[in-house]
Design a protein around this motif. Structure first.
Motif, short mmCIF file in Angstrom:
data_model
loop_
_atom_site.label_atom_id
_atom_site.label_comp_id
_atom_site.label_asym_id
_atom_site.label_seq_id
_atom_site.Cartn_x
_atom_site.Cartn_y
_atom_site.Cartn_z
N PHE A 5 -58.39 60.48 -25.18
CA PHE A 5 -59.24 60.17 -23.88
C PHE A 5 -60.52 60.76 -24.20
O PHE A 5 -61.39 60.23 -23.38
N LEU A 6 -60.82 61.38 -24.92
CA LEU A 6 -62.21 62.04 -25.35
C LEU A 6 -62.87 61.15 -26.30
O LEU A 6 -63.98 60.53 -26.20
N HIS A 7 -62.08 60.69 -27.30
CA HIS A 7 -62.74 59.76 -28.25
C HIS A 7 -63.11 58.23 -27.47
O HIS A 7 -64.22 57.76 -27.88
N GLN A 8 -62.31 57.54 -26.48
CA GLN A 8 -62.62 56.61 -25.96
C GLN A 8 -64.00 56.66 -25.25
O GLN A 8 -64.58 55.70 -24.91
N ALA A 9 -64.06 57.80 -24.47
CA ALA A 9 -65.36 58.19 -23.76
C ALA A 9 -66.40 58.41 -24.52
O ALA A 9 -67.56 58.69 -24.07
N GLY A 10 -66.32 58.37 -25.99
CA GLY A 10 -67.61 58.46 -26.80
C GLY A 10 -67.80 60.05 -26.83
O GLY A 10 -69.16 60.23 -27.24
N LEU A 11 -67.11 60.97 -26.57
CA LEU A 11 -67.58 62.33 -26.57
C LEU A 11 -67.29 62.82 -27.99
O LEU A 11 -68.08 64.20 -28.21
N LEU A 12 -66.28 62.73 -28.54
CA LEU A 12 -66.10 63.25 -29.84
C LEU A 12 -65.42 62.33 -30.84
O LEU A 12 -64.98 61.06 -30.53
N THR A 13 -65.58 62.69 -32.18
CA THR A 13 -64.75 62.02 -33.24
C THR A 13 -63.96 62.90 -34.01
O THR A 13 -64.18 64.29 -33.98
N THR A 14 -63.07 62.39 -34.85
CA THR A 14 -61.99 63.25 -35.40
C THR A 14 -61.62 62.67 -36.91
O THR A 14 -60.80 62.99 -37.50
N ASP A 15 -62.84 62.11 -37.38
CA ASP A 15 -62.72 61.51 -38.83
C ASP A 15 -62.54 62.61 -39.75
O ASP A 15 -63.17 63.75 -39.54
N ASN A 16 -62.05 62.12 -40.80
CA ASN A 16 -61.76 63.18 -41.91
C ASN A 16 -61.19 64.58 -41.69
O ASN A 16 -61.80 65.43 -42.01
#
Length: 279
Positions: A87-98
């Motif tokens: 829900f936060l990733h789709q809003a462009g607020l955060l990333t969780t890569d690596n």
């Protein structure tokens, strides 16, 4: 029941799975990229630590970077977990890569939404509950946060520090003593941000942690029971005494006359203090 098992692990949960498997398996082989001592002590003789996995071969064997080859009945990949906040990733607020959540200030505040959203408990390889308390304390003082530009600059300085030390981004929340910023440095910074009423890390807590981890958690993972020298026992007793003195300063006045050593009602509290300080 298979006569042998091979398990591929990265972190401590993999070791725990291996010990559980060892209750029914003939042999268990554990491998991890982070192992610096494959021959480290292991209380179960059927558990073997190997260098990092190199390949799985067509004949069913597994090869390792140290040159070992073995056949296994089963393979378990204990690869840990991934952070996911769709829900936060789709809003462009955060990333969780690596395996890294970003952008966060002090591993707590999500910068684009600060101060309305805070994360508690992301760092690992640390003494958890005292750290949670510090994170809660600071996140409750959200009115003191700097501007988003300053928060971003602070986070970028940390990223550069880890990059200069050649630490992969997935270890950004790792707070072991081998990291550029360990748990004690992080906790002390939070304590200072919380204000003068919040103390920094107590010396006895650091000493106790340095004693218990190698003596109990690492050396005796089946029981987590320590085997201390006389000097180390004295250090723990000193830590117990300091903790009891600290707690006594915060007792209500009505209870100040009750002696833990003389009153039946005081004995359970004394035992609880000793038990707490040795965890």
């Amino acid at each position: 029941m298979p006569v042998g098992k091979f398990k591929c692990s990265q972190h401590s949960a993999g070791d725990e799975i291996a010990r559980k498997i060892a209750e029914v398996a003939k042999e268990v082989y554990v491998t991890a990229r982070t192992y610096t001592n494959p021959n480290r002590p292991e209380p179960r003789s059927i558990i073997h630590h190997l260098s990092w996995l190199k390949s799985l071969n067509p004949d069913g064997s597994a090869s390792f970077v140290g040159g070992e080859t073995l056949h296994a009945d089963s393979i378990i990949y204990a690869t840990g977990y991934k952070y996911t906040y769709p829900f936060l990733h789709q809003a462009g607020l955060l990333t969780t890569d690596n395996m890294h959540v970003t952008p966060l200030l002090k591993a707590i505040f999500l910068i684009p939404t600060a101060p309305t959203l805070a994360f508690v408990g992301l760092p690992w390889k640390s003494v958890r509950f005292p750290q949670f308390e510090l994170q809660d304390c600071w996140s409750s003082q959200w009115l003191t946060l700097p501007s988003q530009v300053e928060m971003t600059e602070d986070t970028q300085r940390l990223y550069k520090l880890y990059q200069d030390k050649n630490v992969p981004v997935q270890y950004f929340f790792n707070q072991s003593d081998a990291m550029p910023i360990n748990q004690w440095q992080y906790n002390d910074e939070l304590a200072q941000l919380c204000g003068p009423d919040v103390p920094t890390s107590a010396k006895w807590r650091r000493e106790l942690s340095s004693l218990i981890l190698p003596k109990a958690v690492f050396a005796r993972p089946d029981t987590f029971r320590d085997n201390l020298t006389a000097d180390e026992k004295i250090a723990i007793e000193r830590a117990d005494q300091i903790l009891r003195q600290t707690l006594s300063l915060h007792r209500p006045a009505t209870a100040s006359s009750v002696s833990a050593g003389n009153s039946p009602a005081g004995k359970p509290s004394q035992a609880a203090v000793v038990h707490m300080s040795k965890l």
